[in-house]
Design a protein around this motif. Structure first.
Motif, short mmCIF file in Angstrom:
data_model
loop_
_atom_site.label_atom_id
_atom_site.label_comp_id
_atom_site.label_asym_id
_atom_site.label_seq_id
_atom_site.Cartn_x
_atom_site.Cartn_y
_atom_site.Cartn_z
N ALA A 254 0.82 -1.21 0.00
CA ALA A 254 0.00 0.00 0.00
C ALA A 254 0.85 1.26 0.00
CB ALA A 254 -0.92 0.01 1.22
N GLY A 255 0.67 2.09 -1.03
CA GLY A 255 1.41 3.33 -1.13
C GLY A 255 2.87 3.16 -1.49
N ARG A 256 3.29 1.92 -1.64
CA ARG A 256 4.68 1.63 -2.00
C ARG A 256 4.79 1.17 -3.45
NH1 ARG A 256 4.52 -1.37 3.34
NH2 ARG A 256 5.70 -0.12 4.84
N VAL A 257 3.98 0.15 -3.78
CA VAL A 257 4.01 -0.37 -5.16
C VAL A 257 2.62 -0.40 -5.78
CG1 VAL A 257 6.11 -1.70 -4.82
CG2 VAL A 257 3.91 -2.77 -4.36
N VAL A 258 1.59 -0.20 -4.97
CA VAL A 258 0.21 -0.22 -5.47
C VAL A 258 -0.59 0.91 -4.83
CG1 VAL A 258 0.20 -2.71 -5.88
CG2 VAL A 258 -0.58 -1.82 -3.67
N CYS A 259 -1.75 1.20 -5.42
CA CYS A 259 -2.70 2.14 -4.83
C CYS A 259 -4.02 1.98 -5.57
CB CYS A 259 -2.18 3.58 -4.91
SG CYS A 259 -2.08 4.24 -6.59
N LEU A 260 -4.97 2.82 -5.22
CA LEU A 260 -6.29 2.77 -5.84
C LEU A 260 -6.71 4.15 -6.32
CD1 LEU A 260 -9.26 1.45 -6.21
CD2 LEU A 260 -9.70 2.45 -3.96
N ILE A 261 -7.28 4.22 -7.53
CA ILE A 261 -7.99 5.40 -8.00
C ILE A 261 -9.46 5.04 -8.04
CG2 ILE A 261 -8.32 7.06 -9.87
CD1 ILE A 261 -5.50 6.51 -10.80
N CYS A 320 5.40 -12.61 7.81
CA CYS A 320 4.02 -12.11 7.71
C CYS A 320 3.95 -10.59 7.78
CB CYS A 320 3.15 -12.74 8.79
SG CYS A 320 3.07 -11.82 10.34
N ARG A 321 5.02 -9.92 8.22
CA ARG A 321 5.10 -8.44 8.22
C ARG A 321 3.97 -7.78 8.99
NH1 ARG A 321 10.09 -7.61 6.85
NH2 ARG A 321 9.58 -5.44 6.31
N GLY A 322 3.40 -8.50 9.94
CA GLY A 322 2.33 -7.91 10.74
C GLY A 322 0.96 -7.98 10.12
N GLY A 323 0.85 -8.54 8.92
CA GLY A 323 -0.45 -8.74 8.31
C GLY A 323 -0.98 -7.54 7.54
N CYS A 324 -2.28 -7.52 7.36
CA CYS A 324 -2.96 -6.57 6.46
C CYS A 324 -3.38 -5.31 7.19
CB CYS A 324 -4.16 -7.27 5.84
SG CYS A 324 -5.21 -6.19 4.84
N MET A 325 -2.96 -4.17 6.67
CA MET A 325 -3.29 -2.87 7.23
C MET A 325 -4.81 -2.64 7.25
SD MET A 325 -2.04 0.83 5.76
CE MET A 325 -2.96 0.65 4.21
N ALA A 326 -5.47 -2.94 6.14
CA ALA A 326 -6.92 -2.71 6.06
C ALA A 326 -7.69 -3.61 7.01
CB ALA A 326 -7.40 -2.93 4.62
#
Length: 422
Positions: A254-261, A320-326
């Protein structure tokens, strides 16, 4: 000089700092949709009158070409209901921006399937959330299974190989993984499994639909056995704490390699985090999308190194990097804490102790106005009832944006999704 191939860990170190342009991005062209899926992450149904125009969409494509974005994942809503959908697809591919679009299949006719099969730059993803009509239609609506299967048959008959079948994993369909794979093999397609997120309408049904702990293990074991031939979009990196890391990047991009419009041009860090907390800007602002991507304070914060917070001392944090932000945000858990579905159980107590009244609410409900309240089932699939116009009601408005016009029986095509008050 000896060349060393980059490993997943070196890629993670590189991607965590963010890229000059996203590798790919998700672009929701419209909120209009003929379905009312109970877990819809964007709460789609009605079109937003502020939707980006054709000219604005083409300007964004021009910008993506200059930024050398590889491809866009087009979704919605149901993107094919936009009258300019094919015009935008053709414009993107003509400007070296590949397209993968997600659809429920309602407009994948034999003619459309042949057109898609003739293109080298367009990929199709058919949504299917049950290997049987009973399981799928409880979540996606009556008749949606038949629509998806008909679309797949049309693609197969046209010679389109390798299209994607996208499955959101739920409590009801985890036991159907082999059946989903068999369907993909039957149509010479590729299976794509994604994680259920508590986003949009999904926030209302997450407690009832998300896989149970033993099903998480079942899913993990299945992915270990079949993962090289199944796409996941890095949805399940939180499962890596079971032991062996799953194929893929295993990183929240998120915000690093992908995002949403989104359809009105708002740019969010993540397709699953449509909330003001993750709003980075709007493509209509000065500087356009490139300025948002490169200069947004939110994106800059997301690209800063983190110590892992409460998960930093866990021996599985690197996997696992702490999982999913959303998933953490919309279940009311701290972003620097464990994933709500942490396979080591660290999220369970936090969920039990959380204050539900403080849980963030998804924004931007575009659901059909006529949709009745959805029952909340403690066990079994979540029922879904599509609205039907009363027999004594006046004729439905002849809306050019109706996604069902000419494709489904009239009884199933009454709900207009253009957003007009009629």
């Amino acid at each position: 000089m000896t060349m060393v191939a980059p490993t997943s860990q070196t890629l993670i170190g590189h991607f965590e700092k963010g890229l000059d342009a996203p590798i790919c991005l998700t672009w929701e062209l419209t909120y209009a949709c003929n379905l009312s899926c109970s877990h819809c992450l964007s709460s789609s149904g009605r079109r937003d009158p502020r939707e980006l125009s054709t000219a604005e969409c083409k300007a964004i494509i021009d910008e993506l070409q200059r930024m050398q974005v590889f491809y866009v994942n087009i979704g919605g809503g149901e993107p094919t209901v936009r009258s300019d959908f094919w015009e935008l697809v053709d414009y993107a591919t003509a400007h070296q921006v590949g397209v993968k679009f997600s659809t429920n299949g309602v407009k994948i006719t034999p003619e459309v399937a042949r057109r898609l099969a003739a293109s080298d730059y367009v990929d199709v993803q058919i949504s299917l959330d049950g290997a049987t009509a009973e399981v799928n239609d409880f979540v996606r609506g009556e008749g949606s299974y038949a629509t998806a299967m008909r679309a797949m048959q049309n693609l197969a008959d046209a010679g389109f190989t390798g299209f994607k079948i996208s499955v959101v994993c739920t409590r009801q369909n985890i036991g159907q993984l082999d059946e989903f794979k068999a369907i993909a093999d039957r149509y010479n397609a590729q299976l794509r499994l994604t994680r259920l997120r508590p986003s949009g309408r999904g926030a209302d049904v997450w407690d009832e639909l998300h896989p149970l702990p033993h099903q998480q293990r079942e899913l993990y074991d299945w992915l270990v056995a079949h993962g090289e031939g199944v796409l996941t979009g890095d949805s399940f990196f939180h499962l890596s704490a079971f032991g062996e890391a799953l194929p893929g990047l295993n990183l929240c991009g998120a915000g690093r390699v992908v995002c949403l419009i989104d359809p009105i041009g708002d740019v969010y860090a993540c397709p699953f985090a449509i909330h003001d907390e993750f709003l980075a800007g709007n493509v209509r602002d000065d500087g356009g999308f490139a300025s948002v991507w490169r200069e947004s304070p939110l994106f800059r914060r997301l690209r800063e190194p983190t110590g892992g917070g409460a998960c930093g001392s866990c021996s599985f944090y690197d996997s696992c990097r702490g999982g999913c932000m959303a998933a953490k945000f919309f279940t009311g858990l701290p972003l620097d804490g464990p994933d709500p579905e942490c396979v080591r159980g660290f999220g369970e107590q936090l969920l039990a102790d959380r204050d539900d009244t403080a849980k963030p609410k998804p924004i931007g409900d575009h659901s059909h106005r006529t949709s009745p309240p959805r029952p909340r089932a403690k066990t079994g699939p979540v029922p879904l009832t599509l609205s039907v116009r009363r027999p004594d009601a006046p004729p439905a408005h002849a809306c050019a944006e109706s996604p069902l016009a000419g494709f489904l029986p009239q009884a199933n095509a009454e709900a207009c999704v253009c957003g007009a008050d009629h």
